[in-house]
Enzyme design. Structure first.
Site, PDB file in Angstrom:
ATOM      1  N   ASN A   1       0.773  -1.239   0.107  1.00 23.93           N
ATOM      2  CA  ASN A   1      -0.053   0.133   0.155  1.00 23.93           C
ATOM      3  C   ASN A   1       0.763   1.363  -0.016  1.00 23.93           C
ATOM      4  O   ASN A   1       0.368   2.223  -0.628  1.00 23.93           O
ATOM      5  CB  ASN A   1      -0.940  -0.026   1.222  1.00 23.93           C
ATOM      6  CG  ASN A   1      -0.338   0.001   2.506  1.00 23.93           C
ATOM      7  OD1 ASN A   1       0.822  -0.652   2.601  1.00 23.93           O
ATOM      8  ND2 ASN A   1      -1.230   0.189   3.408  1.00 23.93           N
TER       9      ASN A   1
ATOM     10  N   LYS B   1      12.718  -6.185   0.607  1.00 19.90           N
ATOM     11  CA  LYS B   1      11.905  -6.998  -0.258  1.00 19.90           C
ATOM     12  C   LYS B   1      10.655  -6.281  -0.330  1.00 19.90           C
ATOM     13  O   LYS B   1       9.843  -6.498   0.407  1.00 19.90           O
ATOM     14  CB  LYS B   1      12.093  -8.391   0.081  1.00 19.90           C
ATOM     15  CG  LYS B   1      11.032  -9.344  -1.177  1.00 19.90           C
ATOM     16  CD  LYS B   1      10.358 -10.563  -0.715  1.00 19.90           C
ATOM     17  CE  LYS B   1       9.055 -10.298   0.007  1.00 19.90           C
ATOM     18  NZ  LYS B   1       8.159  -9.788  -1.044  1.00 19.90           N
ATOM     19  N   PRO B   2      10.370  -5.732  -1.511  1.00 23.50           N
ATOM     20  CA  PRO B   2       9.241  -5.176  -1.619  1.00 23.50           C
ATOM     21  C   PRO B   2       8.132  -6.170  -1.696  1.00 23.50           C
ATOM     22  O   PRO B   2       8.417  -7.187  -2.100  1.00 23.50           O
ATOM     23  CB  PRO B   2       9.351  -4.147  -2.970  1.00 23.50           C
ATOM     24  CG  PRO B   2      10.491  -4.102  -3.152  1.00 23.50           C
ATOM     25  CD  PRO B   2      11.120  -5.352  -2.722  1.00 23.50           C
ATOM     26  N   SER B   3       6.754  -5.752  -1.511  1.00 22.23           N
ATOM     27  CA  SER B   3       5.653  -6.594  -1.937  1.00 22.23           C
ATOM     28  C   SER B   3       5.578  -6.893  -3.600  1.00 22.23           C
ATOM     29  O   SER B   3       6.319  -5.931  -4.418  1.00 22.23           O
ATOM     30  CB  SER B   3       4.465  -5.769  -1.846  1.00 22.23           C
ATOM     31  OG  SER B   3       3.381  -6.558  -2.557  1.00 22.23           O
TER      32      SER B   3
ATOM     33  N   GLU C   1       4.923  -4.697  11.712  1.00 15.59           N
ATOM     34  CA  GLU C   1       3.771  -3.909  11.524  1.00 15.59           C
ATOM     35  C   GLU C   1       2.681  -4.370  10.784  1.00 15.59           C
ATOM     36  O   GLU C   1       2.644  -4.526   9.604  1.00 15.59           O
ATOM     37  CB  GLU C   1       4.296  -2.431  10.789  1.00 15.59           C
ATOM     38  CG  GLU C   1       5.276  -1.632  11.282  1.00 15.59           C
ATOM     39  CD  GLU C   1       4.546  -0.754  12.522  1.00 15.59           C
ATOM     40  OE1 GLU C   1       3.391  -0.859  12.511  1.00 15.59           O
ATOM     41  OE2 GLU C   1       5.119  -0.133  13.276  1.00 15.59           O
TER      42      GLU C   1
ATOM     43  N   CYS D   1      -3.499   0.587   6.892  1.00 18.26           N
ATOM     44  CA  CYS D   1      -3.539  -0.459   8.088  1.00 18.26           C
ATOM     45  C   CYS D   1      -4.061   0.097   8.942  1.00 18.26           C
ATOM     46  O   CYS D   1      -4.951  -0.509   9.773  1.00 18.26           O
ATOM     47  CB  CYS D   1      -2.124  -0.820   8.473  1.00 18.26           C
ATOM     48  SG  CYS D   1      -0.991   0.621   8.827  1.00 18.26           S
TER      49      CYS D   1
ATOM     50  N   GLU E   1       7.817   2.033  14.727  1.00 24.22           N
ATOM     51  CA  GLU E   1       8.397   2.593  13.548  1.00 24.22           C
ATOM     52  C   GLU E   1       8.413   4.397  14.121  1.00 24.22           C
ATOM     53  O   GLU E   1       7.477   4.604  14.795  1.00 24.22           O
ATOM     54  CB  GLU E   1       8.014   2.553  12.321  1.00 24.22           C
ATOM     55  CG  GLU E   1       8.011   0.876  11.978  1.00 24.22           C
ATOM     56  CD  GLU E   1       8.082   0.621  10.477  1.00 24.22           C
ATOM     57  OE1 GLU E   1       6.849   0.916   9.825  1.00 24.22           O
ATOM     58  OE2 GLU E   1       8.840  -0.124   9.960  1.00 24.22           O
TER      59      GLU E   1
HETATM   60  P1  NAD Z   1       0.852  -9.798   3.034  1.00 19.34           P
HETATM   61  O1  NAD Z   1       1.044 -10.185   4.476  1.00 19.34           O
HETATM   62  O2  NAD Z   1       0.313 -10.580   2.344  1.00 19.34           O
HETATM   63  O3  NAD Z   1       2.391  -9.398   2.623  1.00 19.34           O
HETATM   64  C1  NAD Z   1       3.316  -8.654   3.141  1.00 19.34           C
HETATM   65  C2  NAD Z   1       4.814  -8.809   2.594  1.00 19.34           C
HETATM   66  O4  NAD Z   1       5.154 -10.200   3.182  1.00 19.34           O
HETATM   67  C3  NAD Z   1       4.890  -9.314   1.192  1.00 19.34           C
HETATM   68  O5  NAD Z   1       6.120  -8.556   0.729  1.00 19.34           O
HETATM   69  C4  NAD Z   1       4.936 -10.718   1.109  1.00 19.34           C
HETATM   70  O6  NAD Z   1       5.672 -11.150  -0.038  1.00 19.34           O
HETATM   71  C5  NAD Z   1       5.757 -11.173   2.213  1.00 19.34           C
HETATM   72  N1  NAD Z   1       5.545 -12.434   2.586  1.00 19.34           N
HETATM   73  C6  NAD Z   1       4.360 -13.471   2.647  1.00 19.34           C
HETATM   74  N2  NAD Z   1       4.502 -14.423   3.101  1.00 19.34           N
HETATM   75  C7  NAD Z   1       5.673 -14.314   3.397  1.00 19.34           C
HETATM   76  C8  NAD Z   1       6.671 -15.374   4.506  1.00 19.34           C
HETATM   77  N3  NAD Z   1       6.145 -16.583   4.887  1.00 19.34           N
HETATM   78  N4  NAD Z   1       7.877 -15.014   4.765  1.00 19.34           N
HETATM   79  C9  NAD Z   1       8.239 -13.743   4.670  1.00 19.34           C
HETATM   80  N5  NAD Z   1       7.456 -12.854   3.677  1.00 19.34           N
HETATM   81  C10 NAD Z   1       6.443 -13.331   3.494  1.00 19.34           C
HETATM   82  O7  NAD Z   1       0.272  -8.294   3.245  1.00 19.34           O
HETATM   83  P2  NAD Z   1      -0.185  -7.312   2.088  1.00 19.34           P
HETATM   84  O8  NAD Z   1      -1.372  -7.995   1.418  1.00 19.34           O
HETATM   85  O9  NAD Z   1       1.021  -7.166   1.050  1.00 19.34           O
HETATM   86  O10 NAD Z   1      -0.493  -6.206   2.882  1.00 19.34           O
HETATM   87  C11 NAD Z   1      -1.635  -5.501   3.306  1.00 19.34           C
HETATM   88  C12 NAD Z   1      -1.415  -6.037   4.956  1.00 19.34           C
HETATM   89  O11 NAD Z   1      -0.389  -5.118   5.530  1.00 19.34           O
HETATM   90  C13 NAD Z   1      -2.813  -5.687   5.915  1.00 19.34           C
HETATM   91  O12 NAD Z   1      -2.865  -6.651   6.708  1.00 19.34           O
HETATM   92  C14 NAD Z   1      -2.259  -4.284   6.552  1.00 19.34           C
HETATM   93  O13 NAD Z   1      -2.949  -3.825   7.343  1.00 19.34           O
HETATM   94  C15 NAD Z   1      -0.843  -4.481   6.760  1.00 19.34           C
HETATM   95  N6  NAD Z   1      -0.095  -3.214   6.714  1.00 19.34           N
HETATM   96  C16 NAD Z   1       0.256  -2.795   7.958  1.00 19.34           C
HETATM   97  C17 NAD Z   1       1.183  -1.603   8.284  1.00 19.34           C
HETATM   98  C18 NAD Z   1       1.586  -1.114   9.446  1.00 19.34           C
HETATM   99  O14 NAD Z   1       2.281  -0.291   9.594  1.00 19.34           O
HETATM  100  N7  NAD Z   1       1.291  -1.560  10.599  1.00 19.34           N
HETATM  101  C19 NAD Z   1       0.962  -0.840   7.162  1.00 19.34           C
HETATM  102  C20 NAD Z   1       0.645  -1.508   5.793  1.00 19.34           C
HETATM  103  C21 NAD Z   1       0.079  -2.248   5.823  1.00 19.34           C
END
Ligand code: NAD
Length: 481
Positions: A153, A176-178, A250, A284, A455
């Site tokens: 996001n 590692k970005p998304s 986070e 988030c 953070e």
């Molecule tokens: P996600 O959990 O699907 O993925 C986040 C990241 O983790 C990605 O880069 C993904 O490739 C990686 N990942 C996935 N499985 C993994 C594993 N087993 N080991 C290591 N890395 C792995 O989340 P998303 O869909 O990309 O983002 C949305 C989520 O992020 C929502 O739940 C949102 O609330 C949260 N978020 C939190 C904050 C915060 O600061 N608290 C900020 C932004 C987003």
């Protein structure tokens, strides 16, 4: 392809490609067009990135804090000079309106680099006097090589929010970005080099969860900082625990916003709009459970509906657009699934509910009850649940009945109540009479399942460094034999 980067990864100060890695399409969600293709990092790329970080970190940590800080501030300045181009890229990567990205993404990344760059020269230890001339001094040392794993996001902001405190403390970072938004972090890596950050200190590797997992389990990584969902957080935290690594988590939320009868209704409606529909709800900390006291409910809903008439959708690259598509078809499907669920479970669809392409209209459900799925699960889209309540005690109790604890807000003109309610709310970040402001000076993070660590602010320093305690004896060693 119009946003094709020079190569997929940025390792040891330069772009790096390995076409053996699986192809990831980068899609501009407004048009569905593939704007770039990157390759997932192979084990060899991951190894090169970590190895270069190990070497880079040694050079970086050997520099004075003030010098590191000067370089980070220079990076912040380059980001600001390039804000427009970086914002356009952020909009291509995420689909968020340019109107937002121009003020919220690269600028927020620059704020973090500037703030932590400013602190870098003042990270010192303590002198602790003891009896008979003995003393202890402490040193604040870097952890080593940290891994950052990002959500989709806020790709620029997340990269910078992790890099700035990590680098200020003398660590190196492998980020590692998304996989959904791989482009922005590469630009930040270029800028770091331009600003004078040594090669290897900030690396970017692309990939899905398996690449994140490879970073989280590599013994050369001292810390993992994840921004992502709670289920991913549980996996990454467990992997890190096996090697006793430091973590910052986070994670997601289902944050409550409490609007009391005496609230300024415009402020409350504005807060609810920002806290549900900014970035098409993909934030988030969003306040997706809006508890409105019964006496103000009708007025609140009426003003909300009136103000929603000013939503402008369209190509997010057009600066007059203030509401964009979801980041991906997958996310749009998830959100429309929740909207269907809200209807099925008997909530009143008060506004929105429609979808056109990947644009899901700002949606408001009223008469929501605590047991409904849309009141319990993180949707991560533009869906606001309005619930009503009678009194303060009830509102606090219901607000806290969730596994999450990222954020919370209270809207009231009674400041004593504002503080009292905030004291009782289980959330890491709270607001009184506003929503979703997260300046770099303020700690940001969650309690309960929403995360570990903070953070931003001086708090982040403690999460990217460790203290060494050194006892210095002035006299003889008094041994029994
Ligand atoms: P996600 O959990 O699907 O993925 C986040 C990241 O983790 C990605 O880069 C993904 O490739 C990686 N990942 C996935 N499985 C993994 C594993 N087993 N080991 C290591 N890395 C792995 O989340 P998303 O869909 O990309 O983002 C949305 C989520 O992020 C929502 O739940 C949102 O609330 C949260 N978020 C939190 C904050 C915060 O600061 N608290 C900020 C932004 C987003």
């Amino acid at each position: 392809m119009k946003q094709q980067p020079t190569a997929s990864h940025f390792v040891n100060g330069a772009y790096l490609e390995d076409t053996a890695g699986t192809v990831i399409d980068v899609i501009y969600s407004w048009t569905g067009e593939v704007i770039a293709k990157v390759h997932s990092a192979t084990p060899d790329v991951i190894d090169q990135a970590i190895a270069s970080a190990v070497e880079g970190q040694k050079k970086w940590a050997a520099m004075s804090g003030a010098e590191r800080g000067r370089i980070l501030v220079r990076a912040a300045n380059v980001i600001r000079e390039n804000n427009h181009a970086l914002s356009v890229l952020e909009t291509y990567d995420t689909g968020k309106p340019l109107q937002e990205t121009l003020v919220a993404d690269a600028t927020s990344g620059a704020d973090a680099l500037e703030y932590f760059g400013g602190l870098a020269g003042s990270l010192t230890g303590e002198y602790i006097p003891l009896a008979d001339g003995d003393f202890v001094y402490t040193k604040r040392e870097p952890l080593g090589v940290c891994a950052g794993i990002g959500a989709w996001n806020y790709p620029t902001q997340i990269a910078c929010w992790k890099a700035a405190p990590a680098l200020a403390c003398g660590n190196a970072l492998v980020f590692k970005p998304s996989e959904t938004t791989p482009l922005c972090a590469l630009k930040i890596a270029e800028i770091m080099i331009e600003a004078g950050v040594p090669a290897g200190v900030f690396n970017v590797v692309q990939g899905l969860g398996d690449v994140g997992a490879a970073l989280a389990t590599d013994p050369r990584i001292a810390k993992v900082s994840l921004t992502g969902s709670v289920p991913t957080g549980r996996k990454v935290y467990a992997a890190a625990a096996a090697q006793m690594k430091h973590v910052t988590m986070e994670l997601g939320g289902k944050s409550p916003m409490l609007v009391f009868d005496d609230a300024d209704v415009e402020a409350a409606v504005g807060g609810a709009i920002l806290g549900n529909f900014y970035s098409s709800g993909q934030v988030c900390s969003n306040g997706t459970r809006v508890f409105v006291q019964k006496g103000i409910k009708q007025k609140f809903l009426q003003r909300l509906k009136e103000r929603l008439a000013d939503v402008v959708t369209g190509d997010p690259q057009d600066e007059s657009v203030n509401f964009g598509p979801m980041v991906s078809a997958r996310q749009a499907d998830i959100v429309t699934g929740y909207i269907a669920k809200g209807r099925e479970e008997g909530a009143t669809l008060f506004a929105g509910g429609e979808r056109e392409g990947l644009v899901v209209a700002p949606t408001v459900f009223s008469d929501v009850t605590d047991d409904m799925t849309i009141a319990r699960e993180e949707i991560f889209g533009p869906v606001m649940a309005v619930l009503d309540f009678e009194d303060e005690e009830e509102a606090i109790r219901r607000a806290n009945e969730t596994e999450f604890g990222l954020s919370a807000a209270v809207f009231t003109k009674d400041l004593a109540r504002g503080h009292r309610v905030v004291d009782a709310l289980e959330a890491g970040t709270c607001w009184i009479n506003t929503y979703n402001l997260a300046p770099v000076e303020a700690p940001f993070g969650g309690v309960k399942a929403s995360g570990i660590g903070r953070e931003n602010s001086k708090e982040a320093i403690g999460h990217y460094s460790q203290v060494k305690s050194v006892y210095v004896a002035a006299g003889d060693v008094d041994a029994p034999y």
